[in-house]
Design a protein around this motif. Structure first.
Motif, mmCIF file in Angstrom:
data_model
loop_
_atom_site.group_PDB
_atom_site.id
_atom_site.type_symbol
_atom_site.label_atom_id
_atom_site.label_comp_id
_atom_site.label_asym_id
_atom_site.label_seq_id
_atom_site.Cartn_x
_atom_site.Cartn_y
_atom_site.Cartn_z
ATOM 1 N N GLU A 20 0.966 -1.101 -0.065
ATOM 2 C CA GLU A 20 -0.143 -0.070 -0.004
ATOM 3 C C GLU A 20 0.979 1.228 -0.139
ATOM 4 O O GLU A 20 0.487 2.251 -0.646
ATOM 5 C CB GLU A 20 -0.817 -0.138 1.235
ATOM 6 N N SER A 24 1.007 4.361 -2.942
ATOM 7 C CA SER A 24 0.532 5.681 -2.620
ATOM 8 C C SER A 24 1.794 6.579 -2.972
ATOM 9 O O SER A 24 1.257 7.788 -3.078
ATOM 10 C CB SER A 24 0.429 5.672 -1.019
ATOM 11 N N ASP A 204 -9.549 9.025 3.261
ATOM 12 C CA ASP A 204 -8.201 8.563 3.490
ATOM 13 C C ASP A 204 -7.243 9.935 3.851
ATOM 14 O O ASP A 204 -7.415 10.738 3.171
ATOM 15 C CB ASP A 204 -7.530 7.879 2.351
ATOM 16 N N ASP A 206 -4.234 9.927 2.690
ATOM 17 C CA ASP A 206 -3.203 10.099 1.738
ATOM 18 C C ASP A 206 -3.829 10.641 0.331
ATOM 19 O O ASP A 206 -4.922 10.050 -0.018
ATOM 20 C CB ASP A 206 -2.579 8.516 1.328
ATOM 21 N N ALA A 209 -3.538 7.849 -2.525
ATOM 22 C CA ALA A 209 -4.994 6.816 -2.145
ATOM 23 C C ALA A 209 -6.098 7.176 -2.481
ATOM 24 O O ALA A 209 -7.062 6.509 -3.151
ATOM 25 C CB ALA A 209 -4.756 6.429 -0.652
#
Length: 316
Positions: A20, A24, A204, A206, A209
């Protein structure tokens, strides 16, 4: 076009978090070679596969993750960012050996060839995840979720995602309002929507993301019901909205930090579904949620991971 192939040797427990993190950061694709997956397949009852002890030992214990980044990036800066990301993950999980090295590959060497390794698979008895280019005819009550491997497709196989999907399938009621905290690629938000949620908010911290999640939501035709935004839980204060289900597939430390806030975003007697918790932290999460008045009603375990369902108190 040339691509950097960056290799990270990690552990099974940290592989999902590392994948992940690399996605990202803008990886165009992430390939995961997990020796434990091979062992599990061979050890299944009635399997036709066979391997002797020497072969199984040769597999080793390392999960090797290869991430592909466009060659135009500064490799020194990229490696620095990856090491910083690994250091952050190592505060919560054993990341193993870490960054192994990098090389250069031609676009045609990976961007099409690796597609043969990604086929439709059943996340649960009726939820099927498939790559966008693969044809799959749904049968009976099957629900199809489309994911692009360039968006960390492999992470959909992780035990934490699987358990959250099972629990969403079990507890979701048609017309539910759902919040996905730490939505990542958006797979759980998409599943909730396809299971009959009236609306889903995917959150989220990020930015990349959130971009990836929005793309996946569009691919699955769920943009009308799913709102994806960058932010943290407390950003929703101004809306005053409460939810029937909150799902959070993150890590124990973050879940514990959020446990005091979660009840204020849930309707009375509604549910908090959470995973990303290693077994050693299970009781810590239970204690934190109980302290906030949430009662444990179910827990699942797969491998080293735990998922739990808590019920919000009827009064705060």
């Amino acid at each position: 076009m040339k691509w950097y192939e960056i290799r990270v040797n990690t552990t099974e427990e940290a592989s999902d978090a590392v994948a992940e993190m690399l996605t990202s950061m803008g990886a165009g694709g992430v390939a995961i070679k997990d020796p434990f997956d091979i062992r599990r397949e061979i050890e299944k009852p009635n399997t036709l596969d066979y391997a002797d002890e020497e072969f199984l030992e040769a597999l080793g214990e390392d999960v090797v993750i290869s991430a592909y980044f466009q060659n135009g990036l500064s490799i020194d800066e990229l490696l620095k960012q990856i090491n910083e990301g690994l250091a952050n993950i190592s505060q919560f999980l054993n990341i193993g050996k870490g960054l192994e090295g990098y090389g250069e590959v031609d676009d045609e060497d990976w961007s099409t060839a690796w597609k043969k390794y990604y086929k439709p698979f059943k996340l649960t008895d009726r939820i099927v995840v498939k790559p966008t280019w693969e044809a799959y005819e749904a049968s009976g009550s099957e629900i199809i979720v489309e994911m692009d491997p360039g968006m960390a497709f492999g992470t959909g196989t992780h035990e934490t995602t699987q358990m959250c999907s099972l629990l969403l399938d079990k507890y979701m009621s048609a017309g539910s309002e759902v919040l996905d905290v730490g939505c990542g690629t958006g797979i759980l938000a998409i599943i909730a929507s396809k299971l009959g949620a009236e609306s889903v908010r995917a959150l989220d911290i990020d930015e990349v993301a959130v971009k990836v999640a929005k793309e996946n939501v569009e691919i699955n035709g769920e943009s009308v019901k799913i709102e994806t935004r960058r932010g943290i839980l407390s950003d929703l204060n101004q809306d005053g909205q409460k939810f029937d289900i909150i799902v959070a597939n993150i890590i124990a430390n973050v879940i514990i930090d959020l446990s005091t806030l979660i009840p204020y975003y849930l309707k009375k007697n509604s549910l908090f579904i959470t995973s990303g918790i290693i077994r050693e932290r299970k009781q810590d999460v239970i204690d934190a949620c109980s302290k906030s008045g949430m009662g444990l009603i179910e827990s699942l375990e797969m491998g080293e991971w735990v998922a739990m369902v808590f019920r919000c108190p009827d009064t705060l």
